[in-house]
Design an enzyme around this catalytic site. Sequence first.
Site, PDB file in Angstrom:
ATOM      1  N   LYS A   1      -3.944   7.160 -12.832  1.00 50.16           N
ATOM      2  CA  LYS A   1      -3.432   7.953 -11.532  1.00 50.16           C
ATOM      3  C   LYS A   1      -2.025   7.253 -11.119  1.00 50.16           C
ATOM      4  O   LYS A   1      -2.336   6.136 -10.179  1.00 50.16           O
ATOM      5  CB  LYS A   1      -4.157   8.481 -10.642  1.00 50.16           C
ATOM      6  CG  LYS A   1      -3.573   9.619 -10.028  1.00 50.16           C
ATOM      7  CD  LYS A   1      -4.040   9.680  -8.515  1.00 50.16           C
ATOM      8  CE  LYS A   1      -3.242   8.748  -7.402  1.00 50.16           C
ATOM      9  NZ  LYS A   1      -1.725   9.235  -7.273  1.00 50.16           N
TER      10      LYS A   1
ATOM     11  N   GLU B   1      -7.158  -4.204  -4.280  1.00 52.83           N
ATOM     12  CA  GLU B   1      -6.235  -4.857  -3.663  1.00 52.83           C
ATOM     13  C   GLU B   1      -5.090  -4.332  -2.914  1.00 52.83           C
ATOM     14  O   GLU B   1      -4.591  -2.998  -3.105  1.00 52.83           O
ATOM     15  CB  GLU B   1      -5.100  -5.360  -5.119  1.00 52.83           C
ATOM     16  CG  GLU B   1      -5.582  -6.169  -6.020  1.00 52.83           C
ATOM     17  CD  GLU B   1      -5.903  -7.509  -5.505  1.00 52.83           C
ATOM     18  OE1 GLU B   1      -7.050  -8.376  -6.085  1.00 52.83           O
ATOM     19  OE2 GLU B   1      -5.621  -8.060  -4.303  1.00 52.83           O
TER      20      GLU B   1
ATOM     21  N   CYS C   1       3.404  -6.067  -0.764  1.00 52.17           N
ATOM     22  CA  CYS C   1       1.914  -6.522  -0.060  1.00 52.17           C
ATOM     23  C   CYS C   1       2.196  -8.045   0.453  1.00 52.17           C
ATOM     24  O   CYS C   1       1.462  -8.269   1.316  1.00 52.17           O
ATOM     25  CB  CYS C   1       0.715  -6.242  -1.142  1.00 52.17           C
ATOM     26  SG  CYS C   1       1.166  -6.886  -2.493  1.00 52.17           S
TER      27      CYS C   1
ATOM     28  N   GLU D   1       0.009  -4.120   9.247  1.00 50.82           N
ATOM     29  CA  GLU D   1       0.948  -4.042   8.143  1.00 50.82           C
ATOM     30  C   GLU D   1       1.707  -2.985   8.306  1.00 50.82           C
ATOM     31  O   GLU D   1       1.480  -1.605   8.671  1.00 50.82           O
ATOM     32  CB  GLU D   1       0.168  -3.958   6.826  1.00 50.82           C
ATOM     33  CG  GLU D   1       1.308  -3.740   5.865  1.00 50.82           C
ATOM     34  CD  GLU D   1       0.266  -3.511   4.470  1.00 50.82           C
ATOM     35  OE1 GLU D   1      -0.400  -2.622   4.566  1.00 50.82           O
ATOM     36  OE2 GLU D   1       0.474  -4.397   3.487  1.00 50.82           O
TER      37      GLU D   1
HETATM   38  P1  NDP Z   1      -2.030   4.186  -0.644  1.00 50.96           P
HETATM   39  O1  NDP Z   1      -3.416   3.738  -0.336  1.00 50.96           O
HETATM   40  O2  NDP Z   1      -1.647   5.423   0.419  1.00 50.96           O
HETATM   41  O3  NDP Z   1      -1.908   4.896  -2.053  1.00 50.96           O
HETATM   42  C1  NDP Z   1      -2.399   3.921  -3.001  1.00 50.96           C
HETATM   43  C2  NDP Z   1      -2.658   4.879  -4.250  1.00 50.96           C
HETATM   44  O4  NDP Z   1      -4.031   5.616  -4.058  1.00 50.96           O
HETATM   45  C3  NDP Z   1      -1.814   6.158  -4.491  1.00 50.96           C
HETATM   46  O5  NDP Z   1      -1.993   6.338  -6.042  1.00 50.96           O
HETATM   47  C4  NDP Z   1      -2.717   7.185  -3.617  1.00 50.96           C
HETATM   48  O6  NDP Z   1      -2.048   8.585  -4.207  1.00 50.96           O
HETATM   49  C5  NDP Z   1      -3.993   6.812  -4.062  1.00 50.96           C
HETATM   50  N1  NDP Z   1      -5.006   7.493  -2.945  1.00 50.96           N
HETATM   51  C6  NDP Z   1      -4.814   7.996  -1.851  1.00 50.96           C
HETATM   52  N2  NDP Z   1      -5.859   8.352  -1.475  1.00 50.96           N
HETATM   53  C7  NDP Z   1      -6.950   8.300  -2.183  1.00 50.96           C
HETATM   54  C8  NDP Z   1      -8.162   8.755  -2.161  1.00 50.96           C
HETATM   55  N3  NDP Z   1      -8.768   9.150  -1.086  1.00 50.96           N
HETATM   56  N4  NDP Z   1      -8.848   8.523  -3.543  1.00 50.96           N
HETATM   57  C9  NDP Z   1      -8.228   7.760  -4.478  1.00 50.96           C
HETATM   58  N5  NDP Z   1      -6.958   7.536  -4.520  1.00 50.96           N
HETATM   59  C10 NDP Z   1      -6.192   7.884  -3.180  1.00 50.96           C
HETATM   60  O7  NDP Z   1      -0.850   3.096  -0.403  1.00 50.96           O
HETATM   61  P2  NDP Z   1       0.538   3.126  -0.889  1.00 50.96           P
HETATM   62  O8  NDP Z   1       0.818   3.868  -2.322  1.00 50.96           O
HETATM   63  O9  NDP Z   1       1.156   3.719   0.254  1.00 50.96           O
HETATM   64  O10 NDP Z   1       0.951   1.580  -0.949  1.00 50.96           O
HETATM   65  C11 NDP Z   1       1.247   0.700  -0.077  1.00 50.96           C
HETATM   66  C12 NDP Z   1      -0.079   0.026   0.337  1.00 50.96           C
HETATM   67  O11 NDP Z   1      -0.466  -0.732  -0.980  1.00 50.96           O
HETATM   68  C13 NDP Z   1       0.129  -1.028   1.299  1.00 50.96           C
HETATM   69  O12 NDP Z   1      -0.888  -1.083   2.134  1.00 50.96           O
HETATM   70  C14 NDP Z   1       0.320  -2.241   0.574  1.00 50.96           C
HETATM   71  O13 NDP Z   1      -0.300  -3.667   1.243  1.00 50.96           O
HETATM   72  C15 NDP Z   1      -0.819  -2.204  -0.483  1.00 50.96           C
HETATM   73  N6  NDP Z   1      -0.236  -2.932  -1.780  1.00 50.96           N
HETATM   74  C16 NDP Z   1      -1.281  -3.867  -2.109  1.00 50.96           C
HETATM   75  C17 NDP Z   1      -1.011  -4.878  -2.977  1.00 50.96           C
HETATM   76  C18 NDP Z   1      -1.989  -5.994  -3.241  1.00 50.96           C
HETATM   77  O14 NDP Z   1      -1.917  -6.522  -4.458  1.00 50.96           O
HETATM   78  N7  NDP Z   1      -2.528  -6.369  -2.386  1.00 50.96           N
HETATM   79  C19 NDP Z   1       0.061  -4.580  -3.868  1.00 50.96           C
HETATM   80  C20 NDP Z   1       1.070  -3.333  -3.578  1.00 50.96           C
HETATM   81  C21 NDP Z   1       0.686  -2.551  -2.453  1.00 50.96           C
HETATM   82  P3  NDP Z   1      -0.855   9.121  -3.588  1.00 50.96           P
HETATM   83  O15 NDP Z   1       0.097   9.092  -4.823  1.00 50.96           O
HETATM   84  O16 NDP Z   1      -1.340  10.714  -3.373  1.00 50.96           O
HETATM   85  O17 NDP Z   1      -0.293   8.617  -2.372  1.00 50.96           O
END
Ligand code: NDP
Length: 498
Positions: A178, A253, A287, A388
């Site tokens: 997804k 992550e 991140c 963050e």
């Molecule tokens: P989100 O947590 O909002 O979303 C990540 C993914 O999870 C999206 O595909 C989102 O869908 C999906 N999602 C949202 N809610 C749920 C749920 N309840 N159950 C299952 N899946 C769900 O993060 P962002 O996309 O906004 O990314 C930014 C964040 O990611 C930052 O906090 C950043 O630090 C972290 N990040 C961490 C990395 C690492 O390796 N540590 C690398 C890159 C980013 P939808 O498309 O609807 O939003």
Amino acid sequence: MATAVAAKVFKNFIDGEWVEPRDGKAYENRNPANTDELIGMFVSSTEEEVNQAVDAAKEAYKQWRLVPAPKRGEILFRAAELLVERKEEYAMTREMGKILAETRGDVQEAIDMTYYMAGEGRRLFGQTTPSELPNKFAMSVRQSIGVCGLITPWNFPMAIPSWKIMPALICGNTVVIKPAQDTPLSVYHLVQALTDAGAPRGVVNIVSGSGSKVGVALTKHPDVPVISFTGSTAVGRVIAEACAPDFRHYSLEMGGKNIILVMEDANLDLAVDGAIWGGFGTTGQRCTAASRLGVHKAVYKEFVERFVERAKALRVGDGLDAATDVGPCINESQLKTVMEYVEIGKNEGAKLLTGGKRLQGGAYDKGWFHEPTIFGNCNPKMRIAQEEIFGPVVSVIPIENLEHGLEVANGVAYGLSASIYTRNVNRAFQATRDLYTGIVYVNAPTIGAETHLPFGGTKQTGNGHREAAIAAIDFYTEWKTIYIDYSDKLQRAQIDNS
Ligand code: NDP
């Protein structure tokens, strides 16, 4: 926004076919630098579509797990070659907004990961070891697990999906991914390359749509024993709770609040270069972004002057313009978050040294642009120095000495990446030992992961797993220990070994 299906819909990819949406709903994906530009329409999938994809992946798994790993590796190798050929086409700055050089880097990371995992097809090493009993052979081998549910964020639209898909496949699993709603197209490209390279039907499936529907359905599906998630800590916690009751394997992550420490003996030119790249590269939406700087009081004034001067010179704009240094925020909500944190910083008493405003007027009005922003004289406990922000905002904290710097560095809830600029080898080694993060850099900024080393973090950044490198192979396999007794008699371990 959900609208009726239009001609430009990118359909889900299930069981080797681009399939029509079940209820005809699709959502728009637009360029964050110019929201007049529609990238495409993507399916707002339902739980039934997730079930359909999982069924396909489950069926495909029966054969895929038996394909010899070196042969799986050959498919990955061909996919890597196709990604190389298509690098320019797939470098989609219009999708995520980061500048073109960085978008090419995103595709390159997928290429690197795909080649790396292709090579793993001829390794996937286990262990052989002497048995304690005569005429008995002992070994442990890696086994695939099954259908992997992959949930990815928007900031590295091709690299992060490749970190999950490639190790999952080489280990003999099948996947349902997804993609983030904000950046789905790069995943379609990645999967197209795999399909063109010969990945059999059902081995890789895409179901687009929201986290609340598609993501949740994946994390709860009884036939998905593995979940790999990259995203925010808040969502990671929800996923952990969903996976725990069924004892699924899950890798998280999550967020970061990374720091660069600049010591009094640092090469300041180098440190300023690193702070600019670490803080404002990818518009601070990494991140691993260096959203905090801990600067020794002896060089604080000089460093901050230079850093602010350089930040003021950064050109913000459309990432496709060769003159642009910093692209837009990904969407309106992320821009608002940045603006809210600027207000929080001001109210907390941090000194706004540059930036602080949304960019407006002319072409800026079509996108989500914000000035590179620096707060000085920050207290490490301020919210802007703890939470963050995921945008172009850097908090500078004066530090007294190395010990104080380490205390500040470790004094946050996250533990992804940290860095130190110093020319003193003793300090450098002490920092690499005492920074409690998954990644440490010396004389380089907090960003710049390479695919053959483990990637991930401590505390609220991760749940102990790592991505990339051999660490990913560990996540996508289970150990099976095998004993073969060729003595032709009953030999009892621990009893007949004297
Ligand atoms: P989100 O947590 O909002 O979303 C990540 C993914 O999870 C999206 O595909 C989102 O869908 C999906 N999602 C949202 N809610 C749920 C749920 N309840 N159950 C299952 N899946 C769900 O993060 P962002 O996309 O906004 O990314 C930014 C964040 O990611 C930052 O906090 C950043 O630090 C972290 N990040 C961490 C990395 C690492 O390796 N540590 C690398 C890159 C980013 P939808 O498309 O609807 O939003």
